[in-house]
Design a protein around this motif. Sequence first.
Motif, PDB file in Angstrom:
ATOM      1  N   LEU A   1       3.766  15.601  -0.058  1.00  0.00           N
ATOM      2  CA  LEU A   1       5.062  15.123   0.411  1.00  0.00           C
ATOM      3  C   LEU A   1       5.087  15.025   1.926  1.00  0.00           C
ATOM      4  N   LEU A   2       4.450  15.999   2.572  1.00  0.00           N
ATOM      5  CA  LEU A   2       4.407  15.978   4.033  1.00  0.00           C
ATOM      6  C   LEU A   2       3.686  14.740   4.545  1.00  0.00           C
ATOM      7  N   MET A   3       2.631  14.346   3.856  1.00  0.00           N
ATOM      8  CA  MET A   3       1.907  13.157   4.282  1.00  0.00           C
ATOM      9  C   MET A   3       2.730  11.888   4.053  1.00  0.00           C
ATOM     10  N   ILE A   4       3.521  11.866   3.000  1.00  0.00           N
ATOM     11  CA  ILE A   4       4.400  10.715   2.786  1.00  0.00           C
ATOM     12  C   ILE A   4       5.413  10.621   3.920  1.00  0.00           C
ATOM     13  N   VAL A   5       5.973  11.769   4.291  1.00  0.00           N
ATOM     14  CA  VAL A   5       6.937  11.782   5.393  1.00  0.00           C
ATOM     15  C   VAL A   5       6.264  11.353   6.691  1.00  0.00           C
ATOM     16  N   ALA A   6       5.051  11.863   6.932  1.00  0.00           N
ATOM     17  CA  ALA A   6       4.329  11.482   8.147  1.00  0.00           C
ATOM     18  C   ALA A   6       4.014   9.992   8.150  1.00  0.00           C
ATOM     19  N   ALA A   7       3.658   9.453   6.986  1.00  0.00           N
ATOM     20  CA  ALA A   7       3.372   8.026   6.906  1.00  0.00           C
ATOM     21  C   ALA A   7       4.619   7.202   7.212  1.00  0.00           C
TER      22      ALA A   7
ATOM     23  N   ALA B   1       0.837  -1.207   0.000  1.00  0.00           N
ATOM     24  CA  ALA B   1       0.000   0.000   0.000  1.00  0.00           C
ATOM     25  C   ALA B   1       0.866   1.248   0.000  1.00  0.00           C
ATOM     26  N   TYR B   2       1.956   1.228   0.782  1.00  0.00           N
ATOM     27  CA  TYR B   2       2.868   2.373   0.806  1.00  0.00           C
ATOM     28  C   TYR B   2       3.455   2.633  -0.583  1.00  0.00           C
ATOM     29  N   VAL B   3       3.912   1.573  -1.234  1.00  0.00           N
ATOM     30  CA  VAL B   3       4.602   1.741  -2.514  1.00  0.00           C
ATOM     31  C   VAL B   3       3.632   2.133  -3.622  1.00  0.00           C
ATOM     32  N   THR B   4       2.522   1.381  -3.759  1.00  0.00           N
ATOM     33  CA  THR B   4       1.601   1.641  -4.872  1.00  0.00           C
ATOM     34  C   THR B   4       0.884   2.974  -4.733  1.00  0.00           C
ATOM     35  N   GLY B   5       0.538   3.342  -3.506  1.00  0.00           N
ATOM     36  CA  GLY B   5      -0.182   4.599  -3.327  1.00  0.00           C
ATOM     37  C   GLY B   5       0.701   5.798  -3.089  1.00  0.00           C
ATOM     38  N   GLY B   6       1.932   5.563  -2.678  1.00  0.00           N
ATOM     39  CA  GLY B   6       2.775   6.689  -2.281  1.00  0.00           C
ATOM     40  C   GLY B   6       3.809   7.138  -3.270  1.00  0.00           C
ATOM     41  N   TRP B   7       4.101   6.305  -4.292  1.00  0.00           N
ATOM     42  CA  TRP B   7       5.198   6.699  -5.169  1.00  0.00           C
ATOM     43  C   TRP B   7       4.845   7.945  -5.995  1.00  0.00           C
ATOM     44  N   GLU B   8       3.575   8.034  -6.453  1.00  0.00           N
ATOM     45  CA  GLU B   8       3.222   9.179  -7.311  1.00  0.00           C
ATOM     46  C   GLU B   8       3.210  10.499  -6.537  1.00  0.00           C
TER      47      GLU B   8
END
Length: 671
Positions: A91-97, A66-73
Amino acid sequence: MSTTLTERPAPVAASRDALAPRRRTRVFALAEARWAAAATVAFLLALSLQLTGVPAWAWVPLYAVAYVTGGWEPGWAGLQALREKTLDVDLLMIVAALGAAAIGQVMDGALLIVIFATSGALEALATARTQDSVRGLLDLAPTTATRLRDDGTEETVDTEVLAVGDTVLIRPGERVGADGRVLDGASEVDQATVTGEPLPVAKQAGDEVFAGTLNGTGALRVRVERDASDSVIARIVAMVEEASETKAPTQLFIEKVEQRYSLGMVAATLAVFLVPLAFGAAVTGSLLRAMTFMIVASPCAVVLATMPPLLSAIANAGRHGVLVKSAVVMERLGQVDSVALDKTGTLTEGTPRVTDIRPLPGCGLDEDGLLALAASAEHPSEHPLARAVVDAARERRLDLSAAEDFRSAPGIGVTATVDDVPIAVGAPARLLNGGTDPRSGQAAAVATELEDGGRTAVLVERNGRPVGVLGIADRLRPDAARTVAALTALTGTAPVLVTGDNPRAAARLAAEVGIAGDDVHAGLLPQDKVEAVRRLEARGRRVLVIGDGVNDAPALAAAHTGIAMGRAGSDLALETADAIVVRDELATVPTVVALSRRARALVVQNLVIASVFISGLVVWDLVGHLPLPLGVLGHEGSTVIVGLNGLRLLRDAAWLRAAQTGAAATSGNGA
């Protein structure tokens, strides 16, 4: 970049070429939707396994997917934004995740990823649909035309090379290749795509025709008066593209808030980690406090504060026949304070029907006899007026006689022999010749009365003598007047009527539904409707446009919010509009506006709840010592509360209350 009506849009052919990269845009949008779907499926599977007590080795890899498929874009987009020295919430949400995962809160981070990936995919798909609709509009304009040389011979040329002054031949059943004026010939042209008129319009020498409209049974020679880039159809394309760009979801104010919040949260997280270190605190403890801060300060509750009420309202409206295309649209519907209504297909059903049957005194016919005579003569015709006459006869179950020697004259009417008697049915102005027959004067008076009332008069002659007149009009929707009254009460302003139909028909209908004469704007082309919307917006109004045709698409796109009628609506109107009334139940429009206002009120409630929780937890973490489990509990608790609060709008009772709000407003307004 914006385009005004006085500027030239790109030529139609060039616009077609420009749409090639947009096909790639749709491919990218579909790919983004698949990535978001994959992230959602992986998240749900992982959560199910985690809740059932399966060992971590079984569900942690699914969270990683889920991290990879939803977060890469969004992560890649955020890194590109960093190259431009900007910092966005994605980007902030990716860092928070990732931060949440680093301290063991894998599920929290995955939820953030899924929310943002899904919203990005929906936005991309909406953009792609708009571009497809513009491409569909371009298909209305023919690619070739028959140009007449000076010596009278014909040549087939691309419409893009037609120049002002060229003469083109429009054969029966062909689409007009360029805007121009009829030199000779007579026909009836279906120009609903441009003006919205429900019936074909008679054209003869001196009349204007528009590219993309459909010629009837006659042949026309037309002198080209506008280049392809200046045609009405090309202007529609330009205006839809322009207005769609101005309605992008990201607005300058939101971007400023996003930047400030993002920078503030990063700075605060670094400070929470570094300041204790400067005073000798342990690295592990400082890192734990900083990660706790990032979790409790992350805007999960804020995101859910907004989305559940709006999405619940969308689902509720969808069950009751109104498709709202996005949460942004649902929110905007509650902001409207002015309404512009189309006539044909919106306030009316869009189908001509016989409204009056007037046999003349002394003709020996009653209403059924006159209608049966006219329907028998009109039966072989495919003209919309003829179909209305025949349908009326069938509704009365009248017996029709066979028509012989049938002939149709564009702009005049039809002639046929019925039971060995010559019958003519057509336009009174063309059939009446001012003879000595006293019925001619009677027929002319009846025709004038019907036309003054906004109906189309059809004269019936037997043996060359008038025997009666039929009145034909587009039938008003049964809930039109009630809808106008409810919208007036909800917005505080009476709706305006914007239509391409003739002023008399528009004035008659406006009087029936309760729209004042000063608010009636008739005989409008698509660009005129856009100008009418912009004049309202220039006075500070947030305009809701309700329409159904291709000619309404620019106004639907230019307005604050646009709603299309589902059954009567053209493909372009359905794609351009922000919402669709699936079953053409006009009364659902004020209900969905009231529902949107209720959803916006719940959004405010949820934002207050989320702000209180986030502020309290942040202060606790900074001032005291907030245990990580309690921080997660408070953060997730606030998320659950605002989510459940928003889901209240899923119930049918919410729709009924919204409908009652519109009805109560109408009663309170004295309507």
